[in-house]
Motif scaffolding. Sequence first.
Motif, PDB file in Angstrom:
ATOM      1  N   GLU A 309       0.823  -1.202   0.000  1.00 12.98           N
ATOM      2  CA  GLU A 309       0.000   0.000   0.000  1.00 12.98           C
ATOM      3  C   GLU A 309       0.867   1.266   0.000  1.00 12.98           C
ATOM      4  O   GLU A 309       0.576   2.240  -0.711  1.00 12.98           O
ATOM      5  CB  GLU A 309      -0.921   0.004   1.227  1.00 12.98           C
ATOM      6  N   ASN A 313       1.062   4.148  -3.116  1.00 12.52           N
ATOM      7  CA  ASN A 313       0.548   5.495  -2.898  1.00 12.52           C
ATOM      8  C   ASN A 313       1.640   6.556  -2.814  1.00 12.52           C
ATOM      9  O   ASN A 313       1.318   7.757  -2.779  1.00 12.52           O
ATOM     10  CB  ASN A 313      -0.280   5.538  -1.602  1.00 12.52           C
ATOM     11  N   TYR A 314       2.915   6.179  -2.751  1.00 11.34           N
ATOM     12  CA  TYR A 314       3.991   7.161  -2.640  1.00 11.34           C
ATOM     13  C   TYR A 314       5.097   6.827  -3.641  1.00 11.34           C
ATOM     14  O   TYR A 314       5.407   5.653  -3.875  1.00 11.34           O
ATOM     15  CB  TYR A 314       4.584   7.176  -1.223  1.00 11.34           C
ATOM     16  N   SER A 321       8.496  12.613  -0.665  1.00  7.28           N
ATOM     17  CA  SER A 321       7.759  11.348  -0.498  1.00  7.28           C
ATOM     18  C   SER A 321       8.640  10.297   0.161  1.00  7.28           C
ATOM     19  O   SER A 321       8.164   9.472   0.961  1.00  7.28           O
ATOM     20  CB  SER A 321       7.255  10.854  -1.857  1.00  7.28           C
TER      21      SER A 321
END
Length: 340
Positions: A309, A313-314, A321
């Motif tokens: 995850e 998402n990054y 980030s």
Amino acid sequence: MSYSRSFTKRIAVHYSGTVNYPASNTSGSVSYSGTAYEDVTVNIRVETDPFDYSVDDCNGHVGLLTGAVVATETAQVASIREKAIKVGDTIISGFFKTVRSEISQQISELSSRIDATLIHLVELSKRCLDKKRQMEVDYNRLSDRYMKVFDELNAELRNRVYELDKPTFKFRETSDKNSYRALGSDIVGTVAVAGAENSRLEALITASVVKKQAKDTIGMANDFLQKQKKTETLLHECIMDDSSDGQYYVPVCYMEACDEYNCIGREVYDTEGLFFDKEYLMEAIGNRQWNGSADEGALGRIHNYFIDEVSANYDTADRHSGRVVEYINKLFNSNNIETF
């Protein structure tokens, strides 16, 4: 003011004595005694004029003193009021100066932050445009490469299909050449014979294709019926003949936070579209007794899902980030996962 008073009182006077009487047949003395009463009245006049004059004089002095006290009190009240106004003006002006100074500092700080944020956003927009151009170039290059691969695959597939049914294609080519030649010639009989043979051959081919499609359809229907029967059998074996209530599990996130006043705040986050009693769920989870850490298998699965995850998402190539991902991993690694 002068006045008079009268006082009256009865006075008792006791008397006694002996009286000798002259000689006669007998001589001797006689004793006597008794009490006499007399009302005595005393008249008293009190002169108060000197005292009254002194009281009037004192009253005048007291009036002057009262006026002086009132004037002094008035002057004191005016002075206190003036001083209070000056103190209030000083406090208010100082307060507003402090507020203006604080607001000016905050405005300056926010302006600096906004300028830095705008510069950062401009840099991010430039990077986005660069990535967009790079993605377009990569997409065009990949699409050209895959289009070439697909064209080669289509050509190879065409060649293989042609080789598999080569007699049929040869026959079709010969038939087309003959039909074109017959139609272009003035030999009517040849054209009629060729037309009849072609019609019969096309009918046979069409019937064969229809039979093949019907066979495939029957096979697909048979497969569908078999799968449906297997599914019904599996569901029948899994279904329990019991009308009791069951449990429905949904993924939720339960959070507890303690603020600076030691007040505990609770919140439950759920998947969109699910409806349940959040108050009951918070009460049920908050009263749970945690048994200990989860097993290694569950921890491994949670860790793998968490890593997937975070990676999805990054963008770890970005410095900001990357720091966010590093801090998230640090928080996750310092956490102790427990079950109940």
